[in-house]
Design an enzyme around this catalytic site. Structure first.
Site, PDB file in Angstrom:
ATOM      1  N   CYS A  37       0.785  -1.351  -0.208  1.00 35.55           N
ATOM      2  CA  CYS A  37       0.144   0.171   0.034  1.00 35.55           C
ATOM      3  C   CYS A  37       0.844   1.274   0.058  1.00 35.55           C
ATOM      4  CB  CYS A  37      -1.092  -0.018   1.207  1.00 35.55           C
ATOM      5  SG  CYS A  37      -0.074  -0.224   2.702  1.00 35.55           S
ATOM      6  N   CYS A 105      -0.962  -3.400   9.731  1.00 38.83           N
ATOM      7  CA  CYS A 105      -0.511  -2.368  10.361  1.00 38.83           C
ATOM      8  C   CYS A 105       0.056  -2.498  11.679  1.00 38.83           C
ATOM      9  CB  CYS A 105      -1.630  -1.220  10.444  1.00 38.83           C
ATOM     10  SG  CYS A 105      -2.654  -0.955   9.031  1.00 38.83           S
TER      11      CYS A 105
END
Lengths: 127, 170
Positions: A37, A105
């Site tokens: 990402c 994350c």
């Protein structure tokens, strides 16, 4: 996507945003990225007598990535570096109630604190 | 069958855009659900699935970046995945540090004003093109690993550009 209250709190009031002097002998810097990402995260620790006395981060990414790194800087202050090395992404994900698609994350934040510790140890001739 | 096979095109980066367009329209018309109104429900379902596959294939192949990423995936490297095995290749420390510094530079440019932001933006756009060019030439040499690295680099740059665009709009 619905963020948990804790994620929103860290996102709106991130703790310990900023930088420490990368060149300082007592500072360890970890920089990690999420290739899929394009998020990037920098996490720095200041170590005195084997104990983390300060921690700062800068994260350019989604709310969960910011919250994960903010939480880790809160956690590690006052910790011995060997204890900070034991932080697992699952603890971060659990504390923030991250949904499965945001687990990466928390992995990023775990990688960042480990990288910061390794960088500090390298400066001091450690492994 | 992969998107190239589905559209009757050779599995390679270089693509004849007109041929792609024709191949898609022909096949999409033939598979259009309207043609299967009186058909069995199994035939209707298979036509619908075929339509969806053709739409997806066309969407991927007509986009230069998606096409390059797709060729990497066919070669076993999925840049959408964060898995260490078969996922997007990890970038080196120096590159990641540079990305942090450049994100910080966006914050500085925001304080300086619009022309500073535009200047940064122009630079990044050139680098995006350059990263794709490097990916394409690596693909043409059959080096999908190096192609994937250039495409991941491009993703970080794309995020930087997105942030600059957000700043300009603010």
């Amino acid at each position: 996507m619905a963020y948990s209250d804790k994620v929103i709190d860290h996102y709106e009031n991130p703790r310990n945003v900023g930088s420490l002097d990368k060149g300082d002998e007592s500072v360890g810097t970890g920089v990690v990225g999420a290739p899929a990402c394009g998020d990037v995260m920098k996490l720095q620790i200041k170590v005195e007598g084997g104990v983390i006395t300060d921690a700062k981060f800068k994260t350019y990414g989604c709310g969960s990535a910011i919250a994960s790194s903010s939480l880790v800087t809160e956690w590690v202050k006052g910790m011995k570096i060997e204890d900070a090395m034991e932080i697992k992404n699952s603890q971060i994900a659990e504390e923030l109630s991250l949904p499965p698609v945001k687990i990466h994350c928390s992995v990023l934040a775990e990688d960042a604190i480990k990288a910061a510790i390794v960088d500090y140890q390298k400066k001091h001739g450690g492994a | 069958m992969d998107h190239f096979g589905l559209l009757g095109l050779p599995r390679q980066y270089a693509i004849d855009r007109d041929a792609l367009e024709r191949a898609y329209l022909e096949r999409a018309q033939a598979a259009h659900p309207d043609r299967f109104v009186g058909a069995s429900s199994a035939e209707q379902r298979s036509a619908m699935e075929r339509s969806a596959s053709l739409n997806e294939g066309y969407r991927v192949l007509r986009d230069p970046v998606r096409r390059a990423e797709y060729l990497c995936r066919l070669a076993g490297i999925d840049v959408d995945s964060s898995e260490p095995e078969g996922g997007a290749p990890a970038m080196g420390q120096a590159f990641l540090m540079e990305m942090i510094e450049r994100r910080e530079a966006v914050e500085d440019a925001r304080r300086e004003g619009p022309s500073a932001l535009d200047e940064l933006r122009d630079g990044v756009e050139g680098e995006l093109d350059d990263a794709l060019d490097r990916a394409v030439s690596a693909l043409q040499q059959g080096d999908s690993r190096r192609a994937a690295e250039a495409l991941v680099e491009r993703r970080y740059l794309q995020r930087l550009l997105d942030e600059l665009d957000d700043e300009v709009e603010r």
